[in-house]
Scaffold this active site. Structure first.
Site, PDB file in Angstrom:
ATOM      1  N   ASP A 113     -17.636  26.131  22.358  1.00  0.00           N
ATOM      2  CA  ASP A 113     -18.473  26.887  21.510  1.00  0.00           C
ATOM      3  C   ASP A 113     -17.867  27.976  21.257  1.00  0.00           C
ATOM      4  OD1 ASP A 113     -19.945  27.057  19.065  1.00  0.00           O
ATOM      5  OD2 ASP A 113     -21.880  27.660  19.946  1.00  0.00           O
ATOM      6  N   HIS A 153     -22.300  37.509  12.397  1.00  0.00           N
ATOM      7  CA  HIS A 153     -23.346  37.094  13.568  1.00  0.00           C
ATOM      8  C   HIS A 153     -23.364  37.845  14.844  1.00  0.00           C
ATOM      9  CE1 HIS A 153     -25.568  34.211  15.842  1.00  0.00           C
ATOM     10  NE2 HIS A 153     -24.591  34.289  16.834  1.00  0.00           N
TER      11      HIS A 153
HETATM   12 MN    MN Z   1     -23.225  28.908  18.764  1.00  0.00          MN
END
Ligand code: MN
Length: 432
Positions: free
Chosen positions: A132, A139
């Site tokens: 990931d 974000h």
């Molecule tokens: Mn994530």
């Protein structure tokens, strides 16, 4: 052929003799994503979504309709399909597009369609490894502000596509409930941590990237070739326990706050299907460093971003009981990524790390710069300080048992038929 080149399979005038495909929000004949389905608890089979139907590729192969593609269509996962290079995947796409659009094939093909509503969907691939990333810059800045108010974006962010190795073992397909995990959390004013069900369960809106042909250990993937190694995309919800995360994340990053469950949409939307929706990577803000040479490529900057809009919606158990629709919490463009998926992939392999077909990469949470585009509750509620009021009158800072999160996405561009990803949804179940 370049990955952004369109052809007759993208022609907006092309229609399918499968009536439900016309104007379908996700699966018109211009999409043709691959997935794995079963009927009546039978064997898993490879299929293609078309409107409200699934074309059974294994049945087509047995019926001599896909000669040359038998081995990849007769299996019970799409790994072999993903491993095809872009050129071969494009040829297969042309064949399937012809079977589903040319009325001359209808007599032989129609019997291999099954209604999607009668099928169970499964993980499309055997996922060897999952990584990931953290390329959603808004974000990263929003979360950085909450965790480190004085230092939101760390100095490496604009040089390194930051990532961590996740767990492939706990990835589940859309529809599988997520069980609230238990773990260590330490309240800010407490001297010691306790073990409890997470009180700050969150979701993250991400794109998943399916690896196509891999690379051998010790070799890298040049940025100019990265797109050849990306077979397709899906939606990814990276469920997160924010209280565990705050306590555990330093110095080695996410661990038990993330690896208890991740949800993906069942369909692999191919790189070929997304050719019309390739756009230029937005220019970096004035004063930002240029990417280092191994991440810099003119074609990637001109075509490496995706015209995809992602949405998250939430319904509570009482809302569903009352027949109320889920409420949309956010909508954001995938172009809010600071790095392209090609840069992410080239970076991942730059040290000789080997990627394999069927591996999955997550982009990281994709948030827009404005609040209605924030891709997690952590951001939407400002760290749990500003509750969201639901249409039922209930309020939420983080997820409660019985809540259902669903992600959707659409790729759209002028002059082309928009295509979607299907659903990525799961209900939160209580901690055992
Ligand atoms: Mn994530």
């Amino acid at each position: 052929m370049a990955y952004w080149t369109t052809d007759e399979t993208h022609d907006p005038a092309r229609t399918s003799w499968v009536e439900s495909a016309q104007g379908h929000r996700d699966f018109p004949v211009q999409n043709l994503p691959y997935g794995v389905f079963s009927q009546n608890a039978g064997n898993r089979r490879v299929g293609v979504a078309i409107g409200e139907m699934i074309l059974d590729l294994s049945a087509c192969a047995q019926d001599q309709l896909l000669s040359g593609w038998e081995s990849m269509c007769l299996g019970n996962d799409v790994n072999e399909l993903l491993a095809l290079g872009g050129g071969d995947r494009r040829k297969l796409r042309h064949r399937i597009s012809a079977l589903l659009s040319d009325p001359g094939h209808r007599g032989q093909v129609e019997k291999h369609l099954v209604p999607a509503s009668k099928c169970a969907m499964h993980l499309p691939a055997r996922i060897g490894d999952y990584t990931d990333f953290y390329v959603g810059i808004h974000h990263a800045a929003n979360v950085g502000k909450l965790f480190r108010p004085d230092n939101p974006l760390l100095p490496n962010y604009k040089y390194v596509p930051v990532g961590y190795h996740g767990r492939a073992s706990s990835i589940r397909v859309s529809g599988v409930p997520v069980v609230r995990p238990r773990g260590q959390c330490k309240m800010p004013d407490a001297a010691e941590p306790i073990v409890a069900p997470t009180g700050r369960l969150d979701y993250e809106v991400e794109l998943g990237v399916w690896i196509g042909p891999g690379n051998a250990l010790g070799t890298n993937i040049p940025i100019g070739e990265a797109a050849d190694h990306i077979a397709g995309f899906c939606l990814l919800n990276d469920w997160s326990a924010r209280d565990f995360q705050t306590w555990e994340y330093q110095p080695l990053g996410p661990f038990l706050a993330k690896n208890f469950h991740s949800t993906i949409s069942p369909w692999v939307v191919t790189s070929e299907a997304l050719a019309p929706f390739r756009i230029a990577q937005p220019p970096r803000p004035e004063g930002d460093p240029q990417p280092l040479a191994y991440l810099a490529d003119n074609d990637d900057q001109a075509h490496g971003a995706l015209a995809i809009t992602l949405e998250a919606a939430l319904s509570t158990a009482s809302m569903r009981e009352a027949g109320m629709e889920a409420v949309r919490l956010s909508r954001a463009a995938a172009s809010n990524m600071y790095w392209t998926v090609n840069q992410v992939l080239a970076h991942h392999a730059s040290n000789g790390c080997n990627l394999s077909s069927g591996d999955l990469l997550g982009t990281g949470t994709i948030s827009a710069p404005v609040k209605d585009g924030y891709g997690s509750l952590l951001e939407l509620t400002n760290g749990g300080k500003e509750p969201i009021i639901m249409p039922s009158g209930e309020s939420r800072t983080f997820l409660e048992d019985g809540d259902e999160v669903s992600l959707r996405a659409v790729a759209a561009a002028p002059g082309f038929v928009p295509i979607g990803f299907g659903e990525c949804r799961a209900v939160v179940m209580p901690s055992p």
